[in-house]
Design a protein around this motif. Structure first.
Motif: not given
Length: 830
Positions: A37-43, A82-84, A145-146, A235-236
């Motif tokens: 539904a929602v989120g961050a996409v890493g690459a 966590f680490v940001e 999380p990313d 998050n991102s």
């Protein structure tokens, strides 16, 4: 292999790319993609890494902005450590080859750094969240999380390092870690020994993190730069725990598009005006997702501009990371624009790399696809840059097919009821034509007729969601096929289908030629594709059936690509006796005659092909129908020649080679010459396998018109054979000779015109109706690479290309054999 119209296998060639992306195309079975539904996409993006000087200078780019080790502990609200990270710079920061690493505050000799690999990128002014160990306490999840790890960090003391690479650090002191060039930033908290500056950041606990100020100031002094306070992970996508964006949760983050649109990125030429630059929150609808090979997804802006030159679609490259977006998602993508060249001579693919994405909404309608057919695709294939690059000039999509396809790069395209002109290959890809009337062959393909007529209606097709159908030439993809238009080094533009038409088989059958009559000498040529004794029996059996059944047992068969007895094992083996024994036994079992054979073994590794394979030409002949005139003395480096006698011409060595020490044959197969007798008449046969098209520029590439550099050597080889045939005719003007084999070039090429110079040879392919002039299919073009030519005295003949391989998905070889039946008694000079 970047060959314009040539050979994708060519003995030893590979389909692998030379770029750091390695295998970029859809080269594996497709898997279903998950819905979110929602989120961050890493690459993963493979840009060059900066040479950081550890912590010797304050970072103006990526920094560790917050550290929290109390997640899940007693009294904690958050369930996870966590680490940001944050980006204090103005450019996207590529994290694909970085890691965060943790070391206990009071590190002992046995203590080791624990590593969490990162992926994707860190937007300018953005955040990046790394989830670590989870405890049993707490009530609130982190935002998605990313990147994720499982390190159980101490709530009160420890060290976090941001590191180039994923190899664990070994330093245990602040000085040693500062001196390590891989270390970009360090945060020591509590009583940590490894830290920046005069002391660690203080105040960390089960309920407090240590964090930088909003300014992200980095003076390389942890005690000054970071202070304790309530944990505030972001998050991102800009989500925080109180925005509803917890792990597995919903919305949050900014949903305002940036100022750059997809058509701005694509621009009016083949190269993006934004290449190398960061772009932020580029809006688009996801139109296709690729979850294998070169992973990523396509987005298209539904709000198109009015310029036909600017594509509204673009590929978002996620590398080894499987995308977590779905078709129909409306997304905002942040990353860096790159131009990826699959090869040095190909065009490029405009991409957004190192992406992070916010899903704004799902289930959106997709933009209408552009139709590909005879009314939209121009007839002219490409602009002519006099051999130079066509990347810089503005596109002319109304004038040239390559410009038209480029103007649609990444966009949804569609066609209906298209004929298959290139069979399904090992990667589930096939070719269709969207112009059914463009140079059709007799059996449903598209004929390649001239260098300036490369057939603009050809389009490659792959399926994103399922295994593609097994199709032969002449079959039809009935109904609608739709998907984003991509570009690949293996053929150029390829429609990545999210909707695939239904395959309708036209029942293409292998051809069977007639048997020669008693007074006809039947001579055939067949490229058997790197055959050696270690190949499976099934390959021998299928090739044998081609000779015994489809060619109806010719009297003489010139074979190309026979290897030595252990194939590519590079140990100096030169004989082909085991290979030929197995092959001729299989022919006999298939109903053919008991063939004898002759060949000249090459010098080790001097004839091209696979290293150790020692490829060569071989004569098979039926001793009950034709005799071979043996004249000893021929070897790999000794040339045979023609001797004039009262009874006509004969060879000094039979079998022999044509001028094998000539530079024309460097790293290439040398022609095999043999003298046969049929019904009392001498017949000379010259078997050839000219050098491959490796190194030629592709039809679809960035250099137009493409250079055919390999043609120079083939022309020199043709000149050698032409000179030899002239010497034969000088000794006997009525000499009957058949020159045949895999010439690796077309009937309209300089190779063939050089070979026939002076009228000494006639190419028999030109005696067929135009729709039947092909022996090979490459990139959807039916073309002639294999040839049979005869001297003027051969006046009565029947010639046939026997189509049994090139048009079929299931092939014994990638070449079709051919045969000529000569009525020797009626030929001139008899």
């Amino acid at each position: 292999m970047s060959s314009p119209e040539g050979r994708p296998h060519e003995e030893s060639s590979s389909r692998g790319g030379s770029s750091p992306h390695a295998e970029r195309g859809p080269r594996a079975r497709r898997a279903a993609y998950p819905l979110i539904a929602v989120g961050a996409v890493g690459a993963l993006a493979l840009t060059a890494l900066p040479a950081w000087t550890a912590v010797a200078a304050p970072s103006a780019t990526a920094v560790i902005s917050e550290v929290y080790g109390g997640g899940g502990n007693s009294g904690a609200t958050l369930t996870r450590d966590f680490v940001e990270l944050a980006n204090a710079g103005s450019e996207v920061f590529d994290l694909s080859a970085y890691s965060v690493q943790y070391l206990p505050g009071a590190a002992s000799a046995s203590s080791q750094w624990q590593v969490t690999a990162l992926s994707g990128s860190l937007a300018a002014g953005g955040h990046y969240l790394v989830g670590e160990g989870t405890g049993s306490g707490g009530t609130t999840a982190l935002p998605t999380p990313d990147a994720t790890g499982s390190v159980a960090m101490s709530a009160t003391t420890g060290t976090i390092a941001l590191v180039s690479g994923t190899t664990a650090l070994t330093c245990k002191t602040a000085a040693d870690c500062t001196a390590d060039s891989r270390v970009l930033d360090v945060v020591g908290y509590g009583t940590a020994v490894v830290r920046e500056g005069g002391g660690p950041a203080t105040g960390a606990s089960n309920t407090a993190s240590v964090a930088r100020a909003d300014s992200l100031a980095d003076t390389d002094d942890n005690a000054t730069d970071l202070t304790a306070g309530t944990p505030t992970p972001v998050n991102s996508a800009g989500q925080s725990p109180d925005s509803g964006g917890g792990e597995g949760g919903g919305g949050g983050g900014t949903t305002d598009p940036g100022t750059v649109r997809v058509h701005d990125i694509q621009g009016t030429t083949r190269l993006s005006p934004y290449a190398g630059k960061a772009v932020t929150r580029v809006p688009g609808i996801v139109t296709g997702v690729r979850t294998s090979g070169s992973k990523g997804y396509w987005i298209q802006d539904p709000q198109a501009d009015t310029d036909a030159r600017t594509s509204e679609g673009v590929f978002v490259y996620t590398g080894s990371t499987t995308p977590t977006v779905a078709v129909g998602d409306s997304v905002l993508v942040t990353g860096r624009v790159t131009e990826y060249h699959p090869s040095s001579t190909s065009q490029s693919v405009t991409e957004i790399t190192g992406p992070t994405a916010t899903v704004v909404s799902s289930g959106n309608a997709l933009p209408e696809p552009v139709k590909l057919d005879g009314t939209t695709v121009p007839d002219a294939y490409t602009p002519d840059a006099d051999g130079g690059s066509i990347e810089a000039p503005a596109l002319e999509p109304g004038a040239y097919a390559l410009d038209f396809y480029e103007s649609l790069e990444g966009m949804r395209t569609t066609f209906t009821d298209a004929r298959v002109v290139g069979a399904t290959d090992a990667y589930d890809e096939l070719w269709v034509t969207v112009k059914p009337d463009e140079h059709p062959t007799k059996r449903g393909g598209t004929l390649y007729t001239a260098y300036d007529e490369p057939n603009s209606g050809r389009v490659k097709v792959a399926s994103l969601d399922t295994t593609g159908p097994v199709a032969n030439v002449g079959d039809e993809l009935s109904g609608t096929t739709t998907g984003p238009l991509d570009y690949s080094t293996y053929g150029g533009y390829i429609l990545q289908a999210t909707q695939l038409g239904t395959l309708v088989s036209e029942g293409l059958k292998q051809e069977v030629t007639r048997r020669q009559k008693g007074d006809e000498l039947a001579v055939a040529t067949y490229n058997v594709e790197n055959l050696d004794a270690l190949d499976p029996q099934e390959k021998f059996d299928r090739l044998a059936a081609g000779v015994a059944v489809n060619l109806n047992s010719p009297d003489i068969v010139a074979l190309e690509e026979i290897q030595d007895d252990n194939g590519a094992t590079n140990d100096g083996t030169l004989t082909s006796e085991a290979t030929l024994t197995t092959f001729t036994t299989a022919i006999r079992a298939a109903g053919g005659p008991r063939y004898s054979w002759r060949y000249i073994a090459p010098e080790n590794n001097q004839d091209g092909g696979e290293p150790g394979g020692n490829i060569r030409q071989v004569f098979l002949f039926n001793p009950k129908r034709v005799s071979f005139t043996d004249r000893a003395g021929g070897d790999a480096t000794t040339a045979t020649s023609v001797v004039k006698t009262r009874k006509g011409a004969h060879l000094t060595y039979s079998p022999g080679r044509i001028n094998p020490t000539s530079d024309a044959w460097d790293s290439s197969r040398k022609p095999l010459v043999g003298e046969f007798v049929f019904h009392g008449e001498p017949v000379f046969v010259i078997a050839n396998h000219f050098t491959s098209k490796g190194g030629d520029q592709p039809l679809h590439g960035r250099y137009q018109q493409p250079a055919r550099s390999s043609e120079t050597q083939r022309a020199a080889q043709a000149a050698e054979v032409n000179t030899f045939v002239k010497s034969l005719l000088a000794a006997d003007k009525d000499a009957k000779a058949v020159v045949l084999g895999d010439l690796n070039d077309f009937e309209f090429s300089r190779t063939v015109t050089t070979l026939t110079s002076g009228g000494v040879l006639r190419p028999l392919i030109t005696t067929l109706p135009p729709a039947e002039r092909y022996t090979y299919v490459y990139d959807g073009n039916s073309q002639t690479l294999d040839h049979t030519l005869t001297t003027p005295a051969v006046t009565h003949f029947d010639y046939d290309v026997v189509h049994i391989n090139a048009e079929f998905a299931d092939q014994a070889s990638d070449h079709d054999p051919q045969i000529v039946r000569i009525d020797v008694s009626r030929c001139r000079g008899h």
